[in-house]
Write a protein that holds these residues in place. Structure first.
Motif: not given
Length: 480
Positions: A408-420
């Protein structure tokens, strides 16, 4: 970049002086990170990486408001919490305001592991019971008391399950015992907990607590079906136990719709104890246990004082307060919803295109991509997942793989992650999946309708926080 050693010397010194059980990301080809800002990290050569792993740097790496708060307080005072100080009580008040009213008593610690260990002590003292029900594949920390209740760890080592530990099936509706085609998976999974309670009672044992992450992280980004926690809490309370919600990985607005992940399951579900950590300090070591007055008073009645030298110290509390301010002032909870919805929509398009993607699940900026070798059997694509995270690293995107099968690839980035950022990440993933599927002869025609129902709402526009340095840190538009 300022370095003490070359990368090779750093590796050699690490092998010599750091315990071999302390692993690094991308062990076959580790990255040497020397600085970070926002959602970006930089190696010793100045190469920029998009960080999709780091739920610890919750409001963004090295956020200036957090740095300033820590520096300002450190210049003034840092001491233990036995002295009266405004920061700890202000922080406790602010945290309590984000929780249901009955959760109002705080114990500050330095890590999520400390918090979960203390939660077990509170639960066991409350009724004098000993046994703990945990979920399969769960991970709650590295202390001995927590390894004992973490199948994610003890099933991999030489430890055997202790007689006071009971393991319930993870409420996984994609790969678990009761799947999405079951008429009532919430009740079915909750009934498994009830069976455990009944069997324990028949053996003369008593349940102290049920503990679960509000959404399983190491277990593979698992979101329990609606109604599951309510039914489990009913059974556990009936047995004289308490419900511990572990929010160490998933709290502080990551799901977007709510500040705490357990809140998305409904107002009629309130845990007895909530633990928090990781994002709480944005990299600074601070954590907390919040519980009811009744449980706190029972713990105090034991006669044993609870004292934690660094827990809730003035600097940690100042950092925590700054993070609460940033979440609110920069609408990071709203951003988690907007960008998370956008990212989920992009990933569902990839699911329609690529046979390797079996499931996209998540909410806000907590998303899992379950990779499979075939859709019928849902055979985990473990080797492919490892290949993908290394290839993504080559494309300057940092991902990790987890779950029972590491698929399972986990995506949990910093909350300032953008649409770009989301678009850039998905574009790189698309390219790698296409090449991988072509290499193994996989068919890439659409296997699932592009109109697969999405678990999140439509995205809205998001403006990048002004504090991120644009000229140096923005992802090049030519790469998007």
């Amino acid at each position: 970049m300022c370095e003490l050693y070359s990368k090779q010397d750093t590796l050699a010194l690490r092998r010599k002086h750091i315990a071999p059980s302390c692993k690094v990301f991308f062990a076959a080809d580790p990255i040497k990170i020397v600085r970070a800002q926002g959602q970006y990290m930089f190696d010793e050569k100045g190469e920029q990486y998009l960080d999709c792993i780091n739920n610890v740097a919750h409001v963004g790496h090295c956020h200036p408001e957090v740095v300033k708060a820590a520096q300002k307080q450190m210049e003034l005072l840092n001491t233990n919490s036995r002295f009266l100080h405004d920061n700890i009580v202000e922080y406790a008040k602010r945290l309590s305001a984000t929780l249901p009213d009955r959760l109002s008593v705080c114990y500050f610690t330095n890590s999520g592991s400390e918090a979960n260990d203390l939660a077990l002590r509170l639960a066991r003292q409350f009724r004098g019971h000993q046994d703990v029900i945990t979920l399969d594949h769960a991970y709650h920390g590295h202390l001995s008391s927590l390894i004992e209740i973490s199948p994610y760890k003890f099933q991999k080592g030489k430890d055997v399950k202790k007689e006071f530990v009971h393991v319930a099936p993870a409420p996984d509706t994609y790969r678990g015992k009761y799947r999405e085609d079951h008429t009532d998976p919430a009740s079915a999974y909750a009934d498994e907990v009830k069976k455990i309670i009944d069997e324990a009672h028949n053996s003369g044992r008593k349940i102290a607590a049920f503990i679960a992450e509000s959404m399983q992280s190491c277990g593979g980004q698992i979101i329990p079906p609606a109604g599951y926690f309510q039914k489990v809490a009913e059974y556990v309370h009936g047995a004289g136990g308490v419900f511990i919600a572990d929010e160490v990985q998933v709290g502080f607005g990551r799901v977007g719709t709510h500040f705490w992940s357990f809140q998305m399951f409904g107002e009629d579900f309130v845990p007895d104890i909530v633990t928090m950590g990781k994002p709480m300090g944005n990299g600074h070591p601070v954590a907390c246990v919040v519980t009811t007055k009744e449980i706190a008073e029972a713990f105090s009645s034991s006669g044993m004082e609870y004292f934690n030298t660094y827990g809730g110290n003035p600097v940690s509390s100042a950092v925590g307060l700054a993070i609460l301010d940033v979440i609110e002032n920069e609408d990071l909870q709203g951003n988690a919803t907007r960008v998370g919805n956008y990212l989920t929509k992009l990933l569902n398009k990839q699911k329609a295109k690529h046979t390797l993607i079996g499931d996209i699940r998540g909410i806000g900026l907590f998303i899992g991509i379950d990779l499979v070798k075939d859709h019928q059997e849902r055979t985990p694509a473990t080797a492919e997942a490892q290949h993908i995270i290394y290839k993504m690293k080559e494309k300057r995107v940092l991902l990790s793989a987890d779950g029972p099968y590491r698929n399972v690839l986990k995506i949990k980035p910093p909350m300032c992650f953008t649409e770009e950022d989301a678009q850039f990440m998905v574009d790189q993933l698309d390219e790698i999946l296409t090449g991988l599927e072509e290499a193994v002869g996989a068919k890439t025609e659409s296997v699932i309708s592009e109109n697969t129902p999405c678990r999140t709402k439509d995205p809205c526009d998001y403006i990048r926080p002004s504090w991120i340095i644009q000229d140096n840190l923005s992802v090049s538009k030519s790469l998007i």
